[in-house]
Design a protein around this motif. Structure first.
Motif, PDB file in Angstrom:
ATOM      1  N   GLU A 103       0.824  -1.210   0.000  1.00 20.89           N
ATOM      2  CA  GLU A 103       0.000   0.000   0.000  1.00 20.89           C
ATOM      3  C   GLU A 103       0.858   1.260   0.000  1.00 20.89           C
ATOM      4  N   ARG A 104       1.941   1.227   0.777  1.00 20.46           N
ATOM      5  CA  ARG A 104       2.835   2.396   0.840  1.00 20.46           C
ATOM      6  C   ARG A 104       3.604   2.578  -0.461  1.00 20.46           C
ATOM      7  N   ALA A 105       4.056   1.475  -1.051  1.00 21.12           N
ATOM      8  CA  ALA A 105       4.750   1.571  -2.335  1.00 21.12           C
ATOM      9  C   ALA A 105       3.810   2.143  -3.398  1.00 21.12           C
ATOM     10  N   PHE A 106       2.556   1.692  -3.380  1.00 20.20           N
ATOM     11  CA  PHE A 106       1.551   2.199  -4.314  1.00 20.20           C
ATOM     12  C   PHE A 106       1.328   3.691  -4.114  1.00 20.20           C
ATOM     13  N   SER A 107       1.258   4.128  -2.841  1.00 23.42           N
ATOM     14  CA  SER A 107       0.996   5.542  -2.551  1.00 23.42           C
ATOM     15  C   SER A 107       2.173   6.431  -2.946  1.00 23.42           C
ATOM     16  N   VAL A 108       3.387   5.902  -2.849  1.00 26.56           N
ATOM     17  CA  VAL A 108       4.574   6.683  -3.190  1.00 26.56           C
ATOM     18  C   VAL A 108       4.805   6.730  -4.700  1.00 26.56           C
ATOM     19  N   LEU A 109       4.582   5.603  -5.358  1.00 26.99           N
ATOM     20  CA  LEU A 109       4.869   5.532  -6.797  1.00 26.99           C
ATOM     21  C   LEU A 109       3.722   6.082  -7.645  1.00 26.99           C
ATOM     22  N   TRP A 110       2.482   5.885  -7.202  1.00 23.53           N
ATOM     23  CA  TRP A 110       1.319   6.362  -7.969  1.00 23.53           C
ATOM     24  C   TRP A 110       0.366   7.108  -7.032  1.00 23.53           C
ATOM     25  N   PRO A 111       0.754   8.279  -6.547  1.00 19.89           N
ATOM     26  CA  PRO A 111      -0.057   8.990  -5.537  1.00 19.89           C
ATOM     27  C   PRO A 111      -1.460   9.354  -5.996  1.00 19.89           C
ATOM     28  N   ARG A 115      -4.968   7.962  -4.216  1.00 21.39           N
ATOM     29  CA  ARG A 115      -6.013   8.782  -3.609  1.00 21.39           C
ATOM     30  C   ARG A 115      -7.402   8.408  -4.114  1.00 21.39           C
ATOM     31  N   SER A 116      -7.463   7.885  -5.331  1.00 25.57           N
ATOM     32  CA  SER A 116      -8.772   7.549  -5.900  1.00 25.57           C
ATOM     33  C   SER A 116      -9.154   6.080  -5.676  1.00 25.57           C
ATOM     34  N   THR A 117      -8.318   5.332  -4.975  1.00 26.49           N
ATOM     35  CA  THR A 117      -8.613   3.920  -4.726  1.00 26.49           C
ATOM     36  C   THR A 117      -9.820   3.770  -3.811  1.00 26.49           C
ATOM     37  N   ASN A 118     -10.707   2.869  -4.165  1.00 24.57           N
ATOM     38  CA  ASN A 118     -11.922   2.635  -3.384  1.00 24.57           C
ATOM     39  C   ASN A 118     -11.595   1.973  -2.054  1.00 24.57           C
ATOM     40  N   SER A 119     -12.345   2.317  -1.019  1.00 21.56           N
ATOM     41  CA  SER A 119     -12.133   1.736   0.308  1.00 21.56           C
ATOM     42  C   SER A 119     -12.382   0.233   0.331  1.00 21.56           C
ATOM     43  N   ARG A 120     -13.161  -0.266  -0.641  1.00 23.10           N
ATOM     44  CA  ARG A 120     -13.419  -1.701  -0.695  1.00 23.10           C
ATOM     45  C   ARG A 120     -12.130  -2.496  -0.878  1.00 23.10           C
ATOM     46  N   VAL A 121     -11.171  -1.908  -1.585  1.00 25.32           N
ATOM     47  CA  VAL A 121      -9.885  -2.577  -1.795  1.00 25.32           C
ATOM     48  C   VAL A 121      -9.202  -2.831  -0.452  1.00 25.32           C
ATOM     49  N   TYR A 122      -9.294  -1.856   0.453  1.00 29.81           N
ATOM     50  CA  TYR A 122      -8.688  -2.007   1.776  1.00 29.81           C
ATOM     51  C   TYR A 122      -9.430  -3.073   2.588  1.00 29.81           C
TER      52      TYR A 122
END
Length: 282
Positions: A103-111, A115-122
């Motif tokens: 999740e952190r790698a995703f947030s750093v590489l594709w911010p 931000r637009s990722t759905n909460s269902r994924v979490y």
């Protein structure tokens, strides 16, 4: 192993378990009381803290239920169902560490995508983390209760899952490190999205968490993996020390958060003020 050494390691395990319970209870309390935009990331961290908390609870239960000599000097405990719980919660903790690192790698590489990722994924990620842990728990329990089941297959299956998780953490670790090194401090400060600046700070903190967890987890993983195929390769003191490192993996995160995250410092200050007020009132 001498009896005094057995008692020493039992005391160390007990102290680690108590610190794990206190630290992760505080972690859950702090994250559950946050209403920031990083709440989705906190969902994963709360579940990581729950898994670590249960590691401490399980360890204290085992210490209370079995004599020190049996627990530390004999493999007889391997035939007890409690071992399945000692597999479940540490393994689930590692799976959540892998999910957090992804999740952190995703947030750093594709911010922007992050931000637009759905909460269902979490939510699905959390369900997946516990489901995988429960699957390996069931396999371990079957191997313990039914001796005719070949334990080697169960061991290889569960360790493959842990190894994949560690590889994911290492790759994410390297990606986050390279991104943070490449980022310009000026850009981080003058970023016109405050969330992105917060995102990078949190990534740096969790980068340290992932790195420290790997340091504590890998020695135990190597020792237990090698011992499965070569029981005499490591003496009992080495195994017990590796287990102490293994437990420390569930203890280190609250310390990292407390030093790195303002929300923890604020929570500690509030608790200190409340204690002082109570003492003054008394």
């Amino acid at each position: 192993m001498p009896s005094s050494t057995s008692i020493l390691f039992a005391v160390i395990y007990a102290l680690e378990a108590i610190m794990i319970i206190i630290g992760n209870t505080f972690t859950i309390f702090v994250f559950c009381n946050q209403k920031s935009l990083m709440k989705r990331t906190y969902f994963l961290l709360i579940n990581l803290a729950i898994a670590d908390l249960l590691v401490g609870v399980t360890e204290l239960t085992v210490l209370a239920a079995f004599k020190f000599k049996v627990m530390l000097e004999s493999d007889a405990l391997l035939m007890n169902p409690s071992v399945a719980f000692q597999v479940l919660f540490p393994s689930t903790s590692v799976y959540f560490l892998a999910l957090v690192s992804l999740e952190r790698a995703f947030s750093v590489l594709w911010p922007i995508r992050h931000r637009s990722t759905n909460s269902r994924v979490y939510i699905l990620s959390i369900v997946f983390g516990w489901a995988v842990g429960l699957c390996f728990f069931a396999l371990t329990l079957i191997a313990i209760l039914y001796p005719e089941v070949k334990q080697e297959y169960v061991f290889i299956t569960s360790n493959t899952g842990l190894l994949i998780s560690q590889v994911i953490m290492c790759i994410s670790y390297l990606k986050i490190r390279n991104r943070l090194r490449a980022s310009s401090p000026g850009l981080d400060i003058h970023c016109h999205y405050q969330l992105q600046a917060h995102n990078l700070r949190l990534s740096k903190t969790l980068f340290i968490t992932i790195a420290s967890s790997l340091v504590f987890w890998i020695p135990g993983f190597v020792v237990y993996s090698a011992r499965e195929f070569c029981p005499q390769c490591f003496p009992i003191p080495v195994v017990t020390f590796a287990n102490a490192m293994y437990l420390a993996n569930s203890m280190v995160n609250p310390f990292v958060y407390s030093f790195r995250m303002p929300i923890f410092k604020d929570a500690l200050k509030k608790l200190c003020r409340k204690r002082q007020q109570n003492m003054g009132a008394g």
